[in-house]
Design an enzyme around this catalytic site. Structure first.
Site, short mmCIF file in Angstrom:
data_model
loop_
_atom_site.label_atom_id
_atom_site.label_comp_id
_atom_site.label_asym_id
_atom_site.label_seq_id
_atom_site.Cartn_x
_atom_site.Cartn_y
_atom_site.Cartn_z
N ARG A 171 -112.42 11.42 102.67
CA ARG A 171 -112.19 12.19 103.90
C ARG A 171 -110.71 12.08 104.24
O ARG A 171 -110.20 10.97 104.42
CB ARG A 171 -113.08 11.63 105.00
CG ARG A 171 -113.05 12.40 106.31
CD ARG A 171 -114.01 11.76 107.31
NE ARG A 171 -114.03 12.46 108.59
CZ ARG A 171 -113.15 12.27 109.55
NH1 ARG A 171 -112.18 11.40 109.40
NH2 ARG A 171 -113.23 12.94 110.68
N LYS B 94 -105.28 6.03 109.37
CA LYS B 94 -105.86 5.01 110.26
C LYS B 94 -104.93 3.81 110.46
O LYS B 94 -103.97 3.60 109.71
CB LYS B 94 -107.23 4.56 109.72
CG LYS B 94 -108.29 5.64 109.95
CD LYS B 94 -109.68 5.19 109.58
CE LYS B 94 -110.67 6.34 109.85
NZ LYS B 94 -112.04 6.00 109.41
C1 PT1 Z 1 -114.95 7.92 108.55
C2 PT1 Z 1 -114.65 8.63 109.75
C3 PT1 Z 1 -115.57 9.64 110.15
N1 PT1 Z 1 -113.56 8.35 110.53
C4 PT1 Z 1 -116.88 9.22 108.27
N2 PT1 Z 1 -116.66 9.91 109.39
C5 PT1 Z 1 -113.37 9.04 111.68
N3 PT1 Z 1 -117.99 9.49 107.53
C6 PT1 Z 1 -114.28 10.04 112.05
C7 PT1 Z 1 -108.00 3.71 113.29
O1 PT1 Z 1 -108.23 2.54 112.99
O2 PT1 Z 1 -114.16 6.96 108.10
N4 PT1 Z 1 -116.05 8.23 107.85
N5 PT1 Z 1 -115.34 10.32 111.30
C8 PT1 Z 1 -112.18 8.70 112.53
N6 PT1 Z 1 -112.35 7.41 113.14
C9 PT1 Z 1 -111.28 6.51 113.27
C10 PT1 Z 1 -111.53 5.13 113.18
C11 PT1 Z 1 -109.99 6.96 113.40
C12 PT1 Z 1 -110.47 4.23 113.20
C13 PT1 Z 1 -108.92 6.06 113.45
C14 PT1 Z 1 -109.15 4.69 113.33
O3 PT1 Z 1 -106.86 4.14 113.51
#
Ligand code: PT1
Length: 281
Positions: A262, A228
């Site tokens: 995760r 992230k």
């Molecule tokens: C998470 C999560 C998810 N993240 C759960 N499910 C994502 N339970 C998808 C960035 O800042 O943390 N917990 N499902 C992916 N979402 C992101 C959010 C991907 C922020 C990238 C960023 O780069």
């Protein structure tokens, strides 16, 4: 029944996952627009192969997602999400022994996913959609309740909190209470602060250093920081070069009591978690 297992377990629809050691949830994106895999695992066969590889690397759960929730992502219509996710879950059920998670906030997708073999619903909206609490209670599967400020499309425009840790903790406690009141069993609930979901880099690291405030809520904690921007911002690395930073973040979370991580890079994350566990004693 979990009769043969001792200590904390997560009941994934009658299949108990012991949480006596930290677990890794491998990310399986089935979106053409996913932020770090670039749709490389779009095809059903490729998705299966990737999932089997992650399990071989030590993944304990496979999380199938058909709607990207990275910052700026658009929602996906119900029918399209079903078409992406359900065939993959059906195929995985025959290939894997581990619980299959589906990353969705739509109760319709949750119902079909569980019918296809999913044991955990990973809900970034924490069962706030109409009918979602009832669906999970009826389905008898595990659920991850995640905190998010705003919606993926706009959540990073101006994240703001008076006290991010207390607000996230209060939200997760309230959603857990709503799930319990709606008939979801306590041993089926996991909580997640939602790193990167309507949070600045400072907000994310404030949560990371305060994870004990969240473990004190009494439910297992899941964290997702893999690749992230909170990792990219402090390392200056692009999405494809965040492995070391992601593993550091996962290690710090497990050190502070997170039970499920995760992650995209399962093998490296499993090794790091083993070292952290050995150090914790
Ligand atoms: C998470 C999560 C998810 N993240 C759960 N499910 C994502 N339970 C998808 C960035 O800042 O943390 N917990 N499902 C992916 N979402 C992101 C959010 C991907 C922020 C990238 C960023 O780069």
């Amino acid at each position: 029944m979990a009769a043969a297992l001792h200590g904390p377990t997560l009941d994934c629809g009658g299949r108990p996952l012991s949480l006596n050691r930290p677990r890794v949830m491998g990310v399986l994106n089935v979106t053409p627009d996913s932020f770090s895999d670039g749709g490389a695992f779009l095809g059903r066969d490729q998705a299966i192969r990737h999932a089997v590889e992650m399990v071989g690397d030590g993944a304990d759960i496979i999380d199938v997602g058909g709607e990207s929730s990275r910052p700026g992502a658009d929602p996906v219509p119900l029918e399209e999400e079903l078409e992406r996710v359900i065939p993959v879950v059906e195929a995985l059920r025959g290939e894997l022994d581990c619980p299959i998670s589906v990353d969705t906030y739509k109760p319709e997708v949750a119902r079909e996913a569980v019918a296809a073999g999913a044991g955990l619903i990973n809900d970034i909206r924490a069962l706030q959609e109409p009918g979602a609490v009832q669906a999970i209670a009826e389905l008898g599967v595990a659920v991850c309740l995640m905190h998010m400020q705003g919606r993926p499309r706009t959540m990073q425009e101006a994240p703001a909190y008076d006290d991010v840790v207390e607000e996230v903790a209060g939200f997760l406690d309230e959603r857990r209470r709503a799930a319990l009141d709606g008939g979801v069993a306590a041993e089926r609930i996991v909580l997640d602060p939602g790193f990167g979901f309507g949070k600045t880099v400072e907000h994310n690291y404030a949560i990371l250093r305060s994870l004990p405030r969240l473990t004190a809520l009494g439910a297992p904690i899941l964290v997702g920081m893999s690749r992230k921007s909170m990792v990219g911002k402090v390392t200056g690395r692009g999405a494809g070069e965040r492995l070391a930073g992601s593993v550091a973040a996962a290690s710090l979370a497990v050190w502070q009591g997170a039970q499920i991580v995760r992650a995209h890079d399962v093998g490296a994350t499993v090794d790091a978690i083993r070292v952290v566990q050995a150090a914790r004693g």
